[in-house]
Design a protein around this motif. Structure first.
Motif, PDB file in Angstrom:
ATOM      1  N   LEU A  21      33.327  22.625 -44.103  1.00  0.00           N
ATOM      2  CA  LEU A  21      34.681  23.068 -43.763  1.00  0.00           C
ATOM      3  C   LEU A  21      34.674  24.464 -43.136  1.00  0.00           C
ATOM      4  CD1 LEU A  21      36.555  21.813 -46.946  1.00  0.00           C
ATOM      5  CD2 LEU A  21      36.752  20.858 -44.648  1.00  0.00           C
ATOM      6  N   CYS A  22      33.887  25.358 -43.713  1.00  0.00           N
ATOM      7  CA  CYS A  22      33.834  26.722 -43.173  1.00  0.00           C
ATOM      8  C   CYS A  22      33.199  26.734 -41.785  1.00  0.00           C
ATOM      9  CB  CYS A  22      33.053  27.630 -44.122  1.00  0.00           C
ATOM     10  SG  CYS A  22      33.899  27.957 -45.681  1.00  0.00           S
ATOM     11  N   ALA A  23      32.170  25.892 -41.583  1.00  0.00           N
ATOM     12  CA  ALA A  23      31.536  25.835 -40.263  1.00  0.00           C
ATOM     13  C   ALA A  23      32.515  25.309 -39.227  1.00  0.00           C
ATOM     14  CB  ALA A  23      30.293  24.954 -40.329  1.00  0.00           C
ATOM     15  N   GLU A  24      33.312  24.324 -39.594  1.00  0.00           N
ATOM     16  CA  GLU A  24      34.304  23.800 -38.656  1.00  0.00           C
ATOM     17  C   GLU A  24      35.352  24.862 -38.329  1.00  0.00           C
ATOM     18  OE1 GLU A  24      37.621  20.188 -38.285  1.00  0.00           O
ATOM     19  OE2 GLU A  24      36.324  20.319 -40.044  1.00  0.00           O
ATOM     20  N   ARG A  25      35.791  25.586 -39.336  1.00  0.00           N
ATOM     21  CA  ARG A  25      36.784  26.645 -39.087  1.00  0.00           C
ATOM     22  C   ARG A  25      36.193  27.728 -38.186  1.00  0.00           C
ATOM     23  NH1 ARG A  25      41.074  29.442 -41.580  1.00  0.00           N
ATOM     24  NH2 ARG A  25      41.698  31.012 -40.050  1.00  0.00           N
ATOM     25  N   LEU A  27      40.074  15.722 -52.122  1.00  0.00           N
ATOM     26  CA  LEU A  27      41.470  15.658 -51.702  1.00  0.00           C
ATOM     27  C   LEU A  27      42.128  17.033 -51.744  1.00  0.00           C
ATOM     28  CD1 LEU A  27      43.807  13.752 -50.887  1.00  0.00           C
ATOM     29  CD2 LEU A  27      44.370  13.573 -53.325  1.00  0.00           C
ATOM     30  N   ALA A  28      41.839  17.801 -52.787  1.00  0.00           N
ATOM     31  CA  ALA A  28      42.529  19.074 -52.978  1.00  0.00           C
ATOM     32  C   ALA A  28      41.802  20.263 -52.356  1.00  0.00           C
ATOM     33  CB  ALA A  28      42.735  19.325 -54.478  1.00  0.00           C
ATOM     34  N   TRP A  29      40.475  20.246 -52.365  1.00  0.00           N
ATOM     35  CA  TRP A  29      39.723  21.439 -51.988  1.00  0.00           C
ATOM     36  C   TRP A  29      39.936  21.869 -50.550  1.00  0.00           C
ATOM     37  CZ3 TRP A  29      38.164  25.552 -54.021  1.00  0.00           C
ATOM     38  CH2 TRP A  29      37.209  26.361 -53.421  1.00  0.00           C
ATOM     39  N   PRO A  30      39.975  20.977 -49.562  1.00  0.00           N
ATOM     40  CA  PRO A  30      40.212  21.444 -48.192  1.00  0.00           C
ATOM     41  C   PRO A  30      41.503  22.245 -48.051  1.00  0.00           C
ATOM     42  CG  PRO A  30      39.478  19.180 -48.172  1.00  0.00           C
ATOM     43  CD  PRO A  30      39.743  19.523 -49.602  1.00  0.00           C
ATOM     44  N   LEU A  65      40.976  30.884 -46.579  1.00  0.00           N
ATOM     45  CA  LEU A  65      40.522  31.414 -45.296  1.00  0.00           C
ATOM     46  C   LEU A  65      41.657  32.109 -44.542  1.00  0.00           C
ATOM     47  CD1 LEU A  65      38.245  28.462 -44.123  1.00  0.00           C
ATOM     48  CD2 LEU A  65      37.485  30.724 -44.854  1.00  0.00           C
ATOM     49  N   ARG A  66      42.838  31.561 -44.635  1.00  0.00           N
ATOM     50  CA  ARG A  66      43.968  32.162 -43.932  1.00  0.00           C
ATOM     51  C   ARG A  66      44.426  33.453 -44.599  1.00  0.00           C
ATOM     52  NH1 ARG A  66      47.806  26.890 -42.505  1.00  0.00           N
ATOM     53  NH2 ARG A  66      46.554  26.146 -40.722  1.00  0.00           N
TER      54      ARG A  66
END
Length: 616
Positions: free
Chosen positions: A71-75, A167-170, A177-178
């Protein structure tokens, strides 16, 4: 599944967006292999590797690290996180193989072991909806204090915990991150996630009651998410793309991996489900050791990574999901009635070996095509092959085509399996398993309302107070019929070591009657010292009836010897020898060979009655 295991089509449907290419880290496949081997060996024979259940926590840490790093790499790469695509990818990864498992195993059980099928069908439904862990909690299932063949799908509780996290973590990580943004404020999110892991461990420690059922503390998403959260924290602190580049980094990472592996080995070989302080300190140590192993395996250049990347470990690791799915149901089907896996290790080993072969087939023909091409494209390919309109070929056969009868035969078999599985669930009678007898006992004792302090005997609540475990629960209907007014306080997985404190609580509430019936020891913790404390708590004026334990229990003789020695030392103590009464009469027991069936429950009550008559 190998890359060649795809359905080749002349006019393929538009492919779904692929995942961004990420460097392959073979050492992580080695971690998967180690984790699944720990769990499989534990399920084949717990005595061989008593702490093998900690392999689940290795999986959790690895999953938390991988998902957060992705997820962090995609962001970082795109400036956003595509939540819909993330959840679709997870469904593609988990659901196809799971559906095949549920349908196939239920169909086979319907034809071979129909008594193993849950009549309600809720175990299958909970697995499909990834809520199996909460289903286990609601039914007071015990992962550790179980006897006889294991439930077909109990191991799927881990998928429930992981999918609920997915389901919840993303959403959580996107918010972090925001809010924190780049720069020094990144330390905030690195600190928040370990704090959440500590909160999960605290919840586990708080909800765990020594000597009582551990299902709520073990199966709960809130109480067992610490491994996932620890892995997530490590991914935030040490992202794969920004690993430490010092020239000594491979040496230090490798040393951390070796130390973590040693700790996991010691825990797996030495810790037990009833080890003091397992909740939460044993789990904490296992999660931290797994974190060190994951971090080391995710890097490159060390001897440790080269070992974890050996071909046979990578082969197992790539198929670890299928091996985990299939091994437990196959062991459950292979073990005969009245026996646990540890009492039939050769059958368990054979079932585990078969699970590897089945997992390899699932990986090749189910998991990989769906992961590479998506559900829609794979379904379109299957429909095309079945229709016979186009002569595509399976497995990338570029030299020719295969006859269309093969995919059609697979479709017929799949349809038949679905029908047989549905018939098996619809026709399952229920009522004969240990779980059914325990549930009936719980319903029987639910009408026992608490008695106001100091009034139990005067209010005519009965002469007997019974304290026991799930065996007493299974016998509760017959006990209430034989002894009207009996007050039964019995819980699943209660251990003998919990009896003294339970009696103190009952005494403080004025709920101890003139006769005390104690039926504990099935779950293996406790002995003569605990029984002596029971007698002291009861007092010399009360009659104490101690029930022996029966079944294929390694500690049976030890517990029964302690019962008889305690009775011989105190004139107010008498033995209800349930072990001798039911010996050689397995037809009176439930499918696990431990809990009484309806006729066995009447024998249990009669054994208690005869003990009381001898005391008069």
């Amino acid at each position: 599944m190998s890359d060649s295991a795809t359905l080749m089509m002349r006019r393929p449907a538009a492919p779904e967006p692929p995942e961004a290419p990420r460097p392959y880290r073979p050492g992580l496949d080695g971690v998967r292999a180690v984790a699944v081997l720990l769990v499989v060996v534990y399920h084949v024979a717990p005595s061989w590797l008593p702490g093998g259940f900690l392999g689940v926590d290795v999986f959790f840490v690895l999953s938390g690290w991988l998902i957060t790093d992705l997820l962090c790499a995609e962001r970082h790469r795109t400036g956003r996180i595509d939540l819909a695509r993330f959840w679709i990818r997870r469904a593609r990864r988990l659901l196809p193989a799971l559906v095949v498992l549920l349908v196939t195993v239920t169909a086979v059980a319907a034809l071979w072991r129909p008594e193993r099928i849950d009549a309600s069908g809720r175990d299958v439904l909970s697995a499909l909806t990834f809520t199996n862990n909460w289903w286990q909690i609601s039914t007071h299932a015990s992962y550790f204090a179980s006897f006889g063949p294991p439930p077909l799908f109990q191991h799927l509780w881990t998928l429930g915990v992981e999918e609920q996290f997915y389901l919840a973590w993303p959403l959580v990580i996107l918010g972090l991150l925001r809010m924190t943004g780049p720069g020094p404020r990144t330390r905030i999110r690195v600190a928040v996630v370990p704090a959440a892991a500590i909160a999960s461990l605290t919840a586990m420690a708080t909800l765990h009651r020594p000597g009582e059922d551990t299902s709520r503390a073990y199966f709960g998403t809130d109480t067992h998410a610490f491994g996932l959260l620890l892995g997530a924290a490590l991914a935030l602190a040490v992202p794969a793309a920004g690993a430490w580049k010092h020239r000594r980094a491979p040496l230090l990472y490798g040393a951390a991996g070796v130390m973590g592996s040693v700790v996991l080995g010691v825990l797996a070989g030495g810790i037990r489900s009833d080890t003091p302080h397992l909740y939460p300190w044993g789990f904490t140590a296992a999660a931290c050791a797994a974190g060190a192993v994951v971090l080391a395996a995710a890097q490159s250049g060390s001897v440790f990574v080269r070992f974890m990347s050996t071909p046979w470990l990578r082969w197992i690791g790539r198929r670890s999901y299928g091996i985990y799915l299939w091994h437990m149901p196959l062991i459950a089907l292979a073990v005969p009635d009245g026996h646990g896996p540890g009492q039939a290790p050769l059958r368990g080993l054979l079932a585990a070996a078969v699970s590897v072969a089945v997992a390899a087939a699932s990986y090749r023909w189910v998991e990989k095509p769906v992961r590479r091409h998506g559900l829609r494209r794979t379904a379109a390919a299957v429909r095309e092959a079945l229709s016979g309109r186009r002569q595509g070929s399976w497995e990338g056969n570029r030299t020719g085509t295969r006859r269309s009868w093969r995919p059609r035969a697979v479709a017929v078999l799949a349809g038949t399996a679905v029908l047989v599985a549905a018939w098996g669930i619809a026709s399952a009678r229920g009522g004969d398993s240990a779980a059914d007898r325990i549930a009936a006992g719980e319903r029987a004792v639910q009408g026992d309302a608490p008695v106001p302090p100091g009034t139990s005997a005067r209010a005519g609540a009965g002469r007997i107070t019974a304290v026991g475990d799930s065996v007493m629960l299974a016998a509760a209907p017959a006990l209430k019929e034989r002894f009207p007014g009996i007050s039964i306080d019995a819980k699943v997985s209660r251990q003998l070591s919990a009896a003294p404190s339970e009696l103190r609580s009952l005494g403080a509430e004025g709920r101890l009657n003139p006769v005390l019936l104690v039926g504990l020891g099935t779950n293996g913790v406790g002995g003569r010292t605990d029984l002596e404390q029971v007698v002291r708590e009861a007092g010399a004026r009360r009659t104490v009836v101690l029930v022996t334990v029966h079944g294929p229990l390694a500690w049976k003789d030890q517990v029964n010897t302690a019962v008889r020695q305690t009775a011989a030392a105190h004139p107010n103590v008498v033995v209800a020898d349930w072990d001798r009464a039911v010996r050689g009469r397995d037809d009176l027991l439930a499918d696990d060979g431990v809990h009484p069936g309806p006729a066995g429950a009447r024998l249990y009550a009669g054994t208690v009655a005869r003990a009381l008559e001898q005391k008069k």
